[in-house]
Design an enzyme around this catalytic site. Structure first.
Site, PDB file in Angstrom:
ATOM      1  CG  HIS A 132      -1.686   1.274   1.422  1.00  0.00           C
ATOM      2  ND1 HIS A 132      -2.967   1.447   0.947  1.00  0.00           N
ATOM      3  CD2 HIS A 132      -1.346   2.439   2.012  1.00  0.00           C
ATOM      4  CE1 HIS A 132      -3.373   2.673   1.259  1.00  0.00           C
ATOM      5  NE2 HIS A 132      -2.409   3.298   1.908  1.00  0.00           N
ATOM      6  CD  GLU A 133       2.274   3.414   3.743  1.00  0.00           C
ATOM      7  OE1 GLU A 133       2.689   4.519   3.387  1.00  0.00           O
ATOM      8  OE2 GLU A 133       1.170   3.253   4.311  1.00  0.00           O
ATOM      9  CG  HIS A 136       0.365   6.187  -0.769  1.00  0.00           C
ATOM     10  ND1 HIS A 136      -0.778   6.823  -1.207  1.00  0.00           N
ATOM     11  CD2 HIS A 136       0.050   5.658   0.448  1.00  0.00           C
ATOM     12  CE1 HIS A 136      -1.741   6.665  -0.300  1.00  0.00           C
ATOM     13  NE2 HIS A 136      -1.275   5.959   0.708  1.00  0.00           N
ATOM     14  CD  GLU A 197      -4.486   6.901   2.144  1.00  0.00           C
ATOM     15  OE1 GLU A 197      -4.198   5.707   1.963  1.00  0.00           O
ATOM     16  OE2 GLU A 197      -3.679   7.714   2.599  1.00  0.00           O
TER      17      GLU A 197
HETATM   18 ZN   LIG Z   1      -2.142   5.334   2.455  1.00  0.00          ZN
END
Ligand SMILES: [Zn+2]
Length: 294
Positions: A132-133, A136, A197
């Protein structure tokens, strides 16, 4: 007469903004294909990321448990390969801090807080958070936030300055420097938008699947996080900025079908039973605040 000149001015301003966007450019987010406005170059973003990571490492202590470091290296390197950005200087560290937090900075600099391991059952859980990071970063969300901030700054007098600089590249260059200065101060600390997100969740599932981790376990992980609600007061950055509400879960479930297509070569998933046990150093706090937690 006045009305006409106002509308002419407005037209000029709109044209000015459009031209500025052409100068700095648009980009396309990998996997989702969303068009984004970026007014910082990839190089600028990388420099910011590398700098910030050095600062964080300088004022932090690495986690003492070598098993945590080993897990983050092992899972992290698989994800780095799946991300397909060999130009990034990927680096993975576990920082001694009880907060359940993690972050990734431009250029593939990943920090996981030791406190996160209390919520991780195995490699797949860790892969969910790191991917997830990393998503980004792949999607250049920090650069996008900086760009939005710069555009906001250009409103009013800033916009006039922009228009004045339109014709000559030195003027535009100066303005870029202005925005760049702003970006260095706040860019990496800006919270991500909800859209970003959701996008990071979708791309994250794809990355973990490509790396050989079942993306369905990723959806399960975020659902479990949602149930940690009662705990929320004690969970500062990560959970409060990643609220696992019904919309988010729906978005993850929709993304699962797409992510499954990338899940072709499952890898070994190691269990963290031993790491989940309370450790004597938990409860120590070495950082004033998680610096770049997302
Ligand atoms: Zn995030």
């Amino acid at each position: 007469m006045r009305r006409v000149s106002d509308s002419q001015a407005l037209t000029r301003q709109v044209l000015g903004i459009c031209l500025l966007l052409v100068i700095w450019g648009c980009a396309t987010v990998p996997y989702t294909g969303r068009t984004q406005v970026l007014m910082v170059s990839q190089d600028q973003e990388l420099r910011l990321g590398y700098q910030a990571f050095e600062q964080i490492k300088h004022r932090s202590r690495l986690a003492r448990d070598p098993r945590m470091q080993e897990a983050v290296q092992r899972v992290g390197q698989r994800l780095a390969q799946a991300a397909g950005r060999p130009d990034f200087r990927w680096e993975f560290v576990v920082i001694e801090d009880p907060s359940p937090n993690a972050f990734c900075l431009p250029g593939g600099k990943v920090g996981v807080y030791s406190g996160l391991f209390r919520y991780l059952k195995n490699d797949a859980d860790l892969a969910t958070v790191i991917s997830h990071e990393a998503a980004h970063v792949l999607a250049r969300h920090a650069g996008e936030r900086i760009s939005h901030q710069m555009l906001a700054q250009m409103g009013g007098t800033g916009l006039n300055l922009a228009l004045a600089g339109m014709g000559a590249s030195p003027g535009a260059g100066q303005l870029a420097m202005l925005g760049y200065g702003l970006g260095t101060q706040v860019g990496l600390l800006l919270p991500y938008s909800r859209q970003q997100e959701f996008e990071a969740d979708r791309i994250g599932l794809i990355l973990m699947a490509k790396a050989g981790y079942d993306p369905a376990l990723g959806v399960e992980f975020w659902k479990r996080f949602a149930q940690a609600k009662g705990d929320r007061a004690r969970l500062p950055a990560f959970i409060s900025t990643h609220p696992a509400d019904a919309d988010r879960i729906r978005n993850l479930e929709t993304g699962l079908a797409e992510a499954r297509r990338y899940y072709t070569a499952p890898t070994e998933v190691r269990d963290y039973a031993a790491l989940a046990a309370p450790t004597p150093w938990q409860g120590h706090r070495n950082l004033a605040q998680p610096a770049a937690g997302r």
